[in-house]
Design a protein around this motif. Structure first.
Motif, mmCIF file in Angstrom:
data_model
loop_
_atom_site.group_PDB
_atom_site.id
_atom_site.type_symbol
_atom_site.label_atom_id
_atom_site.label_comp_id
_atom_site.label_asym_id
_atom_site.label_seq_id
_atom_site.Cartn_x
_atom_site.Cartn_y
_atom_site.Cartn_z
ATOM 1 N N ALA A 95 12.314 -31.456 -93.904
ATOM 2 C CA ALA A 95 12.566 -30.168 -94.295
ATOM 3 C C ALA A 95 11.315 -29.200 -94.052
ATOM 4 O O ALA A 95 10.401 -29.439 -95.067
ATOM 5 N N GLY A 96 11.413 -28.041 -93.416
ATOM 6 C CA GLY A 96 10.245 -27.131 -93.237
ATOM 7 C C GLY A 96 10.643 -25.897 -94.166
ATOM 8 O O GLY A 96 11.790 -25.508 -94.611
ATOM 9 N N THR A 97 9.559 -25.133 -94.597
ATOM 10 C CA THR A 97 9.567 -23.920 -95.337
ATOM 11 C C THR A 97 9.020 -22.848 -94.607
ATOM 12 O O THR A 97 8.019 -22.715 -94.061
ATOM 13 N N ALA A 98 9.614 -21.520 -94.638
ATOM 14 C CA ALA A 98 9.149 -20.355 -94.131
ATOM 15 C C ALA A 98 9.020 -19.348 -95.479
ATOM 16 O O ALA A 98 9.386 -20.019 -96.476
ATOM 17 N N GLY A 99 8.805 -18.214 -95.209
ATOM 18 C CA GLY A 99 8.373 -17.362 -96.595
ATOM 19 C C GLY A 99 8.580 -15.753 -96.165
ATOM 20 O O GLY A 99 8.594 -15.463 -95.218
ATOM 21 N N ASN A 100 8.878 -15.195 -97.290
ATOM 22 C CA ASN A 100 9.135 -13.934 -97.170
ATOM 23 C C ASN A 100 7.770 -12.953 -97.442
ATOM 24 O O ASN A 100 7.591 -11.664 -97.307
ATOM 25 N N GLU A 101 6.589 -13.716 -97.325
ATOM 26 C CA GLU A 101 5.468 -13.115 -97.866
ATOM 27 C C GLU A 101 4.965 -12.106 -96.946
ATOM 28 O O GLU A 101 4.125 -11.336 -97.137
ATOM 29 N N GLU A 102 5.244 -12.397 -95.550
ATOM 30 C CA GLU A 102 4.794 -11.550 -94.534
ATOM 31 C C GLU A 102 5.212 -10.030 -95.051
ATOM 32 O O GLU A 102 4.859 -9.117 -94.443
ATOM 33 N N LEU A 103 6.440 -10.053 -95.683
ATOM 34 C CA LEU A 103 7.197 -8.621 -96.007
ATOM 35 C C LEU A 103 6.425 -8.505 -97.283
ATOM 36 O O LEU A 103 5.844 -7.073 -97.318
ATOM 37 N N SER A 104 6.063 -9.103 -98.242
ATOM 38 C CA SER A 104 5.272 -8.747 -99.357
ATOM 39 C C SER A 104 4.231 -8.210 -99.094
ATOM 40 O O SER A 104 3.455 -7.259 -100.069
ATOM 41 N N VAL B 158 16.893 -30.121 -105.050
ATOM 42 C CA VAL B 158 15.695 -30.116 -105.388
ATOM 43 C C VAL B 158 15.271 -28.940 -104.566
ATOM 44 O O VAL B 158 15.452 -28.490 -103.704
ATOM 45 N N ARG B 159 14.067 -28.281 -105.282
ATOM 46 C CA ARG B 159 13.369 -27.160 -104.764
ATOM 47 C C ARG B 159 11.997 -27.966 -104.185
ATOM 48 O O ARG B 159 11.292 -28.313 -104.916
ATOM 49 N N ILE B 160 11.834 -27.585 -102.837
ATOM 50 C CA ILE B 160 10.722 -28.147 -102.052
ATOM 51 C C ILE B 160 9.555 -27.485 -102.047
ATOM 52 O O ILE B 160 8.508 -27.912 -101.606
ATOM 53 N N ASP B 161 9.467 -26.306 -102.564
ATOM 54 C CA ASP B 161 8.250 -25.415 -102.504
ATOM 55 C C ASP B 161 8.285 -24.365 -103.679
ATOM 56 O O ASP B 161 9.279 -23.721 -103.752
ATOM 57 N N PRO B 162 7.616 -24.324 -104.672
ATOM 58 C CA PRO B 162 7.550 -23.519 -105.717
ATOM 59 C C PRO B 162 7.072 -22.032 -105.446
ATOM 60 O O PRO B 162 7.182 -21.298 -106.262
ATOM 61 N N HIS B 163 6.584 -21.813 -104.351
ATOM 62 C CA HIS B 163 6.146 -20.465 -103.970
ATOM 63 C C HIS B 163 7.276 -19.403 -104.285
ATOM 64 O O HIS B 163 8.397 -19.733 -103.808
ATOM 65 N N ARG B 164 7.061 -18.371 -104.730
ATOM 66 C CA ARG B 164 8.221 -17.452 -105.067
ATOM 67 C C ARG B 164 8.727 -16.752 -103.639
ATOM 68 O O ARG B 164 9.653 -16.419 -103.674
ATOM 69 N N THR B 165 8.250 -16.732 -102.684
ATOM 70 C CA THR B 165 8.591 -16.263 -101.527
ATOM 71 C C THR B 165 9.159 -17.361 -100.367
ATOM 72 O O THR B 165 9.732 -17.071 -99.338
ATOM 73 N N ALA B 166 9.033 -18.655 -101.082
ATOM 74 C CA ALA B 166 9.574 -19.641 -100.006
ATOM 75 C C ALA B 166 11.060 -19.719 -99.882
ATOM 76 O O ALA B 166 11.845 -19.402 -100.641
#
Length: 623
Positions: free
Chosen positions: A276-285, A253-261
């Motif tokens: 489960a926690g989510t981090a993201g790549n948006e800091e780079l974006s 299952v994908r637990i976060d739909p954000h494209r950078t999650a």
């Protein structure tokens, strides 16, 4: 006449073929030019020379990139930290950049199936319940990263000898932390392959290929339907349950739909639910002028462990992102950030969980950034947040001279990247131990809304400094490792901190009992070498293990900090699966201890560091 026509046709065909070949040659992507256009600003210094391996902080040098395989470069551009740049170009261009950077091609699919076990014993109920297991990230729900069910101690640790080594195919970073359950070892890797090995011999029982990188520790448990499942997450925010007996997928299952999650934290199991926690790549974006920055919020998700159904989702920042109003933010959208990098800590007494969070990506910074946050286990409601660094706003646009999406004052980027550690002090008192990249360890009161009890500074701190990935406690001291390998976001002109050091802090008072600095690195002068200690710390009885960026795994006496065992993981080593392998810098995951064995991965080039691709298994010699 027919011959003349045929000749003419052949000539025309030749001219057409030559023209097509010329066109293809003319349109073949130029990897060097593409790299210069899209990548050189960050990966190469302004003078045009290769950037110093640790100077850019989280940006690897060209020399570091050349040590990777083309497959690793492609993963970074397609779904990893460089996806914001990979999205601007097509597949052929991404492959051209990868080929320009490194001649190393991969064959990980074939190598992953090497050295299959002739037979394997099934996991049993007794094996699942063994006190000598190291299951998941922190070994227990409180994330103490401590075990007493081992003969390994400060007095005996010198008897540890390398028993076997396993080479991780086509890798320059050994991501996973080994999980040991019922005589099996479970390990994730950079290309998404999850390995189940015989913990005694290292032979391969099964492999499973996830969609992308699996850097989380694996959690193993019996499900309500009688199966034994292995749980882990990947770099696309997918959470998996795989049959631990045979490696077959049970659910995903994908637990976060954000494209950078993405998921970097090990899933934690408690009473039939995974957290489960989510981090993201948006800091780079945020460094991309064309990106609508920023909308990602770190979250914790509860999932039914048997079915994969999402039960609840709670955010570190409670306010939903919206288009910024004039004067509200330097970015298009706000708020954003508060990534959750760390595995949740379960409070069984109060029915809640605790996580640390990262910086804000845009201004204004929400109160759930750079904080310890408590969520209700039943509902996911955010109960409280103890923020320790207000107004910490950072994204990669802040490193651009044009200050894209960046406020007037850039934040220091000092996340809580390691799991809080919960300890019962007796007499009705408890403490929550929380290490931050500022170099400060905090003692908080979990029974009083996270009120601060004490704080202790063990390092200077910065974007890649301070306490990075995890601490351990024996119930008396908390053992915290210090990085300080970079001052990426420190004040301009500030003196550079000496990297490394392991400290013991009294968990009742916050007093630093001892701090031991690392020996001089024997790899000094080598790209990526440093004495910084970023890797998670592990404790067993009265001995503490800490890996360093110089490739050494060291054991310290818990009583006084004396180094009582030291092993250099960097040399080439013969592996049980025939994959050429050696160690490198040690960061992220830490060693795990199970019975008479110590397991550790070595090699890290995600930010700075020396490459490596090995899993090492040590055994305590019998007297």
């Amino acid at each position: 006449m027919r011959t003349v026509k045929r000749t003419a046709l052949l000539v025309a065909a030749g001219i057409l073929a030559g023209s097509t070949a010329a066109q293809q040659a003319a349109t073949k992507p130029d990897g060097a030019a593409l790299f210069q256009s899209h990548c050189a600003t960050c990966h190469v210094s302004a003078a045009g020379a290769t950037a110093a391996p640790t100077a850019p902080g989280r940006v690897p040098s060209v020399e570091t990139l050349r040590q990777k395989t083309q497959e690793e470069i492609l993963r970074a551009l397609e779904s990893g930290p460089m996806v914001i740049y990979g999205n601007r170009i097509n597949e052929a261009e991404r492959r051209a950049i990868a080929a320009y950077l490194t001649p190393k091609t991969g064959n990980s699919a074939e190598l992953a199936r090497a050295n299959l076990c002739a037979k394997s014993e099934p996991l049993t109920t007794a094996g699942l319940r063994s006190a000598q297991n190291w299951n998941g990230w922190g070994a227990d729900a409180a994330n103490t990263r401590y075990t007493k069910d081992t003969p390994i101690s400060a007095a005996s640790v010198s008897g540890l000898k390398l028993k076997w080594a396993f080479g991780i195919p086509d890798a320059s970073t050994a991501y996973g932390q080994p999980t040991i359950v019922g005589g099996r070892l479970f390990l994730g890797s950079g290309d998404g392959t999850v390995f189940a090995l015989n913990a005694e011999t290292g032979c391969t029982i099964w492999t499973y290929r996830a969609e992308t990188t699996v850097r989380t520790a694996v959690t193993v448990a019996a499900a309500s339907d009688g199966r034994t499942l292995a749980y882990f997450g990947d770099g696309e925010a997918n959470l998996y349950a795989v049959d631990a007996q045979n490696g077959k997928l049970a659910w995903k299952v994908r637990i976060d739909p954000h494209r950078t999650a993405r998921i970097t934290s090990a899933p934690v199991l408690y009473r039939g639910r995974l957290y489960a926690g989510t981090a993201g790549n948006e800091e780079l974006s945020g460094g991309d002028p064309g990106y609508p920055c920023c909308t990602f919020r770190g979250s914790e998700t509860a999932v039914d462990a048997a079915s994969g159904k999402i039960v609840w989702k709670g955010y570190a920042i409670t306010e939903e992102p919206h288009r910024a109003k004039p004067g509200e933010s330097h970015a298009q959208f706000t708020p954003a950030g508060g990534a959750i990098w760390d595995a949740a800590t379960i409070d069984t007494k109060l029915g809640r969980l605790y996580v640390g969070t990262g910086d804000a990506y845009v201004d204004p910074a929400g109160d759930g950034t750079d904080a310890i946050v408590a969520f209700d286990l039943a509902t996911g409601k955010r109960l409280w947040a103890q923020q320790k660094t207000p107004n910490d706003v950072f994204n990669f646009g802040c490193l651009n001279p044009q200050r894209i999406n960046c406020p007037d004052k850039m934040g220091p980027d000092v996340d809580f990247g390691s799991s809080p550690v919960l300890v019962d002090l007796g007499g009705g008192k408890r403490v929550l131990l929380c290490g931050q990249k500022t170099g400060v360890m905090y003692g908080l009161d979990p029974d009083d809304g996270g009120k601060e009890l004490w704080q202790a500074r063990i390092g200077k701190g910065s974007g890649l400094g301070g306490i990075e990935w995890g601490s351990a406690t024996d119930g008396k001291y908390v053992f915290a490792a210090n990085s300080d390998i970079s001052t990426l976001t420190a004040e301009t002109g500030a003196p550079r901190a000496e990297p490394g050091g392991l400290a013991a802090i009294d968990i009742r008072t916050g007093k630093i009992v001892w701090k031991t600095m690392p020996p001089k690195a024997d790899c000094a002068g080598k790209a990526g070498c440093s004495g910084g200690q970023l890797a998670a710390v592990t404790a067993a009885n009265d001995v503490v293990f800490s890996g360093a960026m110089d490739g050494h795994l060291r054991a310290y006496a818990a009583s006084d900090g004396k180094i009582v065992w030291d092993f250099d993981t960097t040399p080439d080593v013969r592996t049980v699966n025939g994959v050429a392998a050696h160690g490198g810098s040690m960061s992220g995951s830490g060693p795990t201890v199970a019975g008479r064995m110590v397991y550790v991965t070595s090699g890290f080039t995600v930010t700075a560091g020396m490459p490596g691709n090995v899993l090492l298994a040590f055994e305590l010699a019998r007297e």
